[in-house]
Design an enzyme around this catalytic site. Structure first.
Site, PDB file in Angstrom:
ATOM      1  N   ARG A   1     -28.163   6.251  49.102  1.00  0.00           N
ATOM      2  CA  ARG A   1     -28.803   7.461  48.567  1.00  0.00           C
ATOM      3  C   ARG A   1     -29.616   8.173  49.645  1.00  0.00           C
ATOM      4  NH1 ARG A   1     -28.292   7.414  42.867  1.00  0.00           N
ATOM      5  NH2 ARG A   1     -28.502   5.395  41.875  1.00  0.00           N
TER       6      ARG A   1
ATOM      7  N   GLY B   1     -29.512  10.229  40.843  1.00  0.00           N
ATOM      8  CA  GLY B   1     -28.770  10.930  41.895  1.00  0.00           C
ATOM      9  C   GLY B   1     -29.316  12.284  42.286  1.00  0.00           C
TER      10      GLY B   1
ATOM     11  N   PHE C   1     -14.430   8.979  46.858  1.00  0.00           N
ATOM     12  CA  PHE C   1     -15.703   8.334  46.543  1.00  0.00           C
ATOM     13  C   PHE C   1     -16.723   8.754  47.603  1.00  0.00           C
ATOM     14  CE2 PHE C   1     -17.449   4.761  43.970  1.00  0.00           C
ATOM     15  CZ  PHE C   1     -18.762   4.956  44.386  1.00  0.00           C
TER      16      PHE C   1
ATOM     17  N   ASP D   1     -18.255  14.998  38.149  1.00  0.00           N
ATOM     18  CA  ASP D   1     -17.060  14.221  38.478  1.00  0.00           C
ATOM     19  C   ASP D   1     -16.062  14.429  37.336  1.00  0.00           C
ATOM     20  OD1 ASP D   1     -15.297  12.119  39.184  1.00  0.00           O
ATOM     21  OD2 ASP D   1     -16.898  10.993  40.124  1.00  0.00           O
TER      22      ASP D   1
HETATM   23  C1  PRP Z   1     -23.552  10.131  38.357  1.00  0.00           C
HETATM   24  C2  PRP Z   1     -24.053  11.551  38.567  1.00  0.00           C
HETATM   25  C3  PRP Z   1     -23.749  12.230  37.268  1.00  0.00           C
HETATM   26  C4  PRP Z   1     -22.547  11.495  36.763  1.00  0.00           C
HETATM   27  C5  PRP Z   1     -21.339  12.322  36.991  1.00  0.00           C
HETATM   28  O1  PRP Z   1     -24.567   9.394  37.765  1.00  0.00           O
HETATM   29  O2  PRP Z   1     -25.419  11.600  38.876  1.00  0.00           O
HETATM   30  O3  PRP Z   1     -24.824  12.121  36.370  1.00  0.00           O
HETATM   31  O4  PRP Z   1     -22.434  10.267  37.500  1.00  0.00           O
HETATM   32  O5  PRP Z   1     -20.180  11.679  36.510  1.00  0.00           O
HETATM   33  P1  PRP Z   1     -19.247  12.308  35.385  1.00  0.00           P
HETATM   34  O6  PRP Z   1     -19.068  13.766  35.682  1.00  0.00           O
HETATM   35  O7  PRP Z   1     -17.967  11.540  35.584  1.00  0.00           O
HETATM   36  O8  PRP Z   1     -19.854  12.056  34.045  1.00  0.00           O
HETATM   37  P2  PRP Z   1     -24.627   7.804  37.746  1.00  0.00           P
HETATM   38  O9  PRP Z   1     -24.304   7.342  36.355  1.00  0.00           O
HETATM   39  O10 PRP Z   1     -23.794   7.252  38.869  1.00  0.00           O
HETATM   40  O11 PRP Z   1     -26.170   7.503  37.974  1.00  0.00           O
HETATM   41  P3  PRP Z   1     -27.142   7.852  39.202  1.00  0.00           P
HETATM   42  O12 PRP Z   1     -27.460   9.327  39.106  1.00  0.00           O
HETATM   43  O13 PRP Z   1     -28.345   6.998  38.961  1.00  0.00           O
HETATM   44  O14 PRP Z   1     -26.429   7.510  40.490  1.00  0.00           O
END
Ligand code: PRP
Length: 184
Positions: free
Chosen positions: A169, A48, A156, A107
């Site tokens: 993305r 991300g 979301f 998040d």
């Molecule tokens: C997303 C984002 C953070 C995490 C945040 O990663 O990049 O790393 O979720 O969520 P949290 O605060 O609830 O822990 P994701 O696992 O979706 O992977 P990505 O970066 O490959 O999209």
């Protein structure tokens, strides 16, 4: 890709390209001031953070190096659990380094709190966080990122690096995903 091309999948645009770029310049200026004469190691978390890292790094006047981690959080669908496994570790020795984690979104905060603890255990001089987005209403752990791009509602969101099922993305803006897309 422009948001229009995603048609009805996007309910509303939250952040435009201009708003994003303007804010990145502001955050970068603050980081430059705070880290004057120090070499920063930017640590990105795949995937991300790729987009924000690419833009942010070019707003900085400081000397920086960059490294990446890939981690997997165990959890179902859109929920993270805080149980984390490292898929790709850093190539860099953190001993004595000033680390600035660059994340796309805070998040629940479970991922970041795990990451901060993990990196702190490697002997860096400092570990700070720049999160592009933060959802204050979703945060479950006490976390105080030094730099925050935008606080957003608990919706979301996709675009600017953030995905749903690996799509969106490459959307240039940040938008709220239409709930019908993920079947709510
Ligand atoms: C997303 C984002 C953070 C995490 C945040 O990663 O990049 O790393 O979720 O969520 P949290 O605060 O609830 O822990 P994701 O696992 O979706 O992977 P990505 O970066 O490959 O999209």
């Amino acid at each position: 890709m422009k948001t229009d091309h995603f048609g009805k999948d996007i309910a509303t645009v939250l952040l435009t390209e201009e708003q994003i770029q303007r804010r990145l310049v502001e955050v970068a200026a603050q980081v430059d001031e705070d880290y004057a004469d120090r070499d920063i190691l930017l640590v990105g978390v795949l995937k991300g953070a790729v987009v924000v890292m690419a833009d942010f790094i070019r707003c900085l006047e400081s000397h920086v190096t960059m490294d990446w981690m890939a981690i997997s959080t165990y959890g179902s669908g859109t929920k993270s659990s805080g149980v984390v496994r490292i898929l790709k570790d850093l190539d860099t020795d953190l001993d004595g380094r000033d680390v600035l984690i660059v994340e796309d979104i805070l998040d629940t905060g479970l991922t970041l709190s795990w990451l901060i603890e993990n990196l702190r255990s490697r002997g860096p001089a400092s570990v700070e966080v720049f999160t592009f987005l933060r959802k204050p209403d979703a945060v479950q752990v006490e976390l105080d990122p030094k730099y925050v791009g935008f606080d957003i509602p608990n919706e979301f969101v996709v675009g600017y690096g953030l995905d749903y099922a690996e799509h969106y993305r490459n959307m240039r803006e940040v938008g709220v995903l239409e709930p019908s897309v993920y079947g709510r």
